[in-house]
Write a protein that holds these residues in place. Structure first.
Motif, mmCIF file in Angstrom:
data_model
loop_
_atom_site.group_PDB
_atom_site.id
_atom_site.type_symbol
_atom_site.label_atom_id
_atom_site.label_comp_id
_atom_site.label_asym_id
_atom_site.label_seq_id
_atom_site.Cartn_x
_atom_site.Cartn_y
_atom_site.Cartn_z
ATOM 1 N N SER A 130 28.661 36.434 -31.918
ATOM 2 C CA SER A 130 27.628 35.428 -31.627
ATOM 3 C C SER A 130 27.596 35.083 -30.141
ATOM 4 C CB SER A 130 27.875 34.159 -32.431
ATOM 5 O OG SER A 130 27.881 34.436 -33.794
ATOM 6 N N TYR A 131 28.758 34.946 -29.543
ATOM 7 C CA TYR A 131 28.828 34.634 -28.126
ATOM 8 C C TYR A 131 28.212 35.761 -27.289
ATOM 9 C CZ TYR A 131 30.864 33.550 -23.575
ATOM 10 O OH TYR A 131 31.039 33.283 -22.247
ATOM 11 N N GLN A 132 28.568 36.988 -27.601
ATOM 12 C CA GLN A 132 28.037 38.122 -26.849
ATOM 13 C C GLN A 132 26.535 38.279 -27.057
ATOM 14 O OE1 GLN A 132 30.450 41.337 -28.243
ATOM 15 N NE2 GLN A 132 32.013 41.034 -26.672
ATOM 16 N N ALA A 133 26.067 38.094 -28.278
ATOM 17 C CA ALA A 133 24.633 38.200 -28.541
ATOM 18 C C ALA A 133 23.880 37.092 -27.812
ATOM 19 C CB ALA A 133 24.366 38.130 -30.043
ATOM 20 N N GLY A 134 24.449 35.902 -27.748
ATOM 21 C CA GLY A 134 23.820 34.810 -27.010
ATOM 22 C C GLY A 134 23.726 35.102 -25.525
ATOM 23 N N MET A 135 24.773 35.708 -24.985
ATOM 24 C CA MET A 135 24.735 36.064 -23.561
ATOM 25 C C MET A 135 23.693 37.148 -23.300
ATOM 26 S SD MET A 135 28.594 35.659 -22.138
ATOM 27 C CE MET A 135 28.042 36.183 -20.558
ATOM 28 N N LEU A 136 23.543 38.078 -24.234
ATOM 29 C CA LEU A 136 22.530 39.126 -24.065
ATOM 30 C C LEU A 136 21.122 38.542 -24.131
ATOM 31 C CD1 LEU A 136 23.819 42.196 -26.066
ATOM 32 C CD2 LEU A 136 23.201 42.129 -23.670
ATOM 33 N N ILE A 137 20.893 37.679 -25.094
ATOM 34 C CA ILE A 137 19.561 37.097 -25.274
ATOM 35 C C ILE A 137 19.215 36.181 -24.099
ATOM 36 C CG2 ILE A 137 18.198 35.529 -26.706
ATOM 37 C CD1 ILE A 137 19.705 36.703 -29.123
ATOM 38 N N GLY A 138 20.194 35.412 -23.640
ATOM 39 C CA GLY A 138 19.941 34.462 -22.554
ATOM 40 C C GLY A 138 20.042 35.068 -21.172
ATOM 41 N N ASN A 139 20.226 36.371 -21.068
ATOM 42 C CA ASN A 139 20.377 37.066 -19.782
ATOM 43 C C ASN A 139 21.481 36.425 -18.945
ATOM 44 O OD1 ASN A 139 18.312 38.880 -20.357
ATOM 45 N ND2 ASN A 139 16.747 37.487 -19.579
ATOM 46 N N GLY A 140 22.585 36.126 -19.550
ATOM 47 C CA GLY A 140 23.705 35.504 -18.852
ATOM 48 C C GLY A 140 24.663 36.497 -18.246
ATOM 49 N N ILE A 141 24.363 37.774 -18.312
ATOM 50 C CA ILE A 141 25.232 38.795 -17.734
ATOM 51 C C ILE A 141 24.405 39.670 -16.799
ATOM 52 C CG2 ILE A 141 26.824 38.849 -19.682
ATOM 53 C CD1 ILE A 141 25.392 41.409 -20.568
ATOM 54 N N MET B 82 27.507 45.575 -23.148
ATOM 55 C CA MET B 82 27.459 44.409 -24.017
ATOM 56 C C MET B 82 26.724 44.751 -25.315
ATOM 57 S SD MET B 82 28.633 41.363 -24.197
ATOM 58 C CE MET B 82 28.796 40.510 -22.657
ATOM 59 N N TYR B 83 25.626 45.519 -25.210
ATOM 60 C CA TYR B 83 24.929 45.973 -26.426
ATOM 61 C C TYR B 83 25.860 46.810 -27.292
ATOM 62 C CZ TYR B 83 20.229 44.443 -25.113
ATOM 63 O OH TYR B 83 19.133 43.694 -24.805
ATOM 64 N N LEU B 84 26.621 47.678 -26.657
ATOM 65 C CA LEU B 84 27.571 48.508 -27.396
ATOM 66 C C LEU B 84 28.639 47.634 -28.063
ATOM 67 C CD1 LEU B 84 28.532 51.354 -28.141
ATOM 68 C CD2 LEU B 84 29.918 51.310 -26.072
ATOM 69 N N VAL C 235 28.366 44.475 -28.974
ATOM 70 C CA VAL C 235 27.745 43.741 -30.073
ATOM 71 C C VAL C 235 27.550 44.656 -31.277
ATOM 72 C CG1 VAL C 235 25.616 42.595 -30.800
ATOM 73 C CG2 VAL C 235 26.659 41.988 -28.627
ATOM 74 N N THR C 236 27.128 45.890 -31.029
ATOM 75 C CA THR C 236 26.925 46.843 -32.121
ATOM 76 C C THR C 236 28.242 47.168 -32.821
ATOM 77 O OG1 THR C 236 25.083 47.809 -30.896
ATOM 78 C CG2 THR C 236 25.990 49.113 -32.705
ATOM 79 N N VAL C 237 29.271 47.424 -32.050
ATOM 80 C CA VAL C 237 30.587 47.718 -32.639
ATOM 81 C C VAL C 237 31.099 46.496 -33.405
ATOM 82 C CG1 VAL C 237 33.008 48.178 -32.078
ATOM 83 C CG2 VAL C 237 31.206 49.517 -31.012
ATOM 84 N N GLY C 238 30.913 45.305 -32.876
ATOM 85 C CA GLY C 238 31.349 44.086 -33.558
ATOM 86 C C GLY C 238 30.617 43.881 -34.868
ATOM 87 N N LEU C 239 29.305 44.140 -34.860
ATOM 88 C CA LEU C 239 28.525 43.990 -36.092
ATOM 89 C C LEU C 239 28.959 45.013 -37.145
ATOM 90 C CD1 LEU C 239 26.191 42.555 -37.496
ATOM 91 C CD2 LEU C 239 24.655 44.250 -36.505
#
Length: 123
Positions: free
Chosen positions: A29-40, A48-50, A52-56
């Motif tokens: 959830s934290y990583q997906a939030g950072m991706l959506i909010g352009n925090g990285i 980060m997409y990778l 999140v995908t591995v985590g899911l």
């Protein structure tokens, strides 16, 4: 039986998984939030997409393994209960004692018969 050998004993600290399912969900959830909010930075977004995908995928894998474990445990419990009921029923089903040849022959009452004779056919 020693408490450590019991199947219902809690796992010790070195037997527990390193990362639990709830930890995976929190980090995901934290990583997906950072991706959506352009925090990285955009250079790290592919990694980060990778992540999140591995985590899911790992979360879904853990959930599937847990569901299968619960299903198998329930099936074993139901099988044991059915065997216990069968043993108790078989303990109460006893064939009648064998009579001497002079006595009229009575059909044996067995558990696998479909009917119980009511009238003797002596004639």
């Amino acid at each position: 039986m020693h408490p450590a050998q019991s199947s219902k004993a809690k796992p010790s600290a070195n037997e527990r998984p390193l990362i639990s399912r709830s930890t995976i969900v929190i980090l995901l959830s934290y990583q997906a939030g950072m991706l959506i909010g352009n925090g990285i930075p955009t250079t790290l977004s592919a990694m980060m997409y990778l992540a999140v995908t591995v985590g899911l995928i790992s979360y879904l894998g853990f959930a599937l393994a847990r569901q299968e474990s619960v299903r198998r445990r329930e099936a074993n419990k139901h099988r044991q209960i059915a065997q216990q009921i069968d043993r108790r029923i078989q303990a109460h089903i006893v064939d009648p004692p064998v009579r001497s040849p002079k006595a009229p022959i009575q059909p044996k009452l067995r558990a696998d018969t479909d009917f119980i004779p009511v009238v003797n056919n002596w004639a």
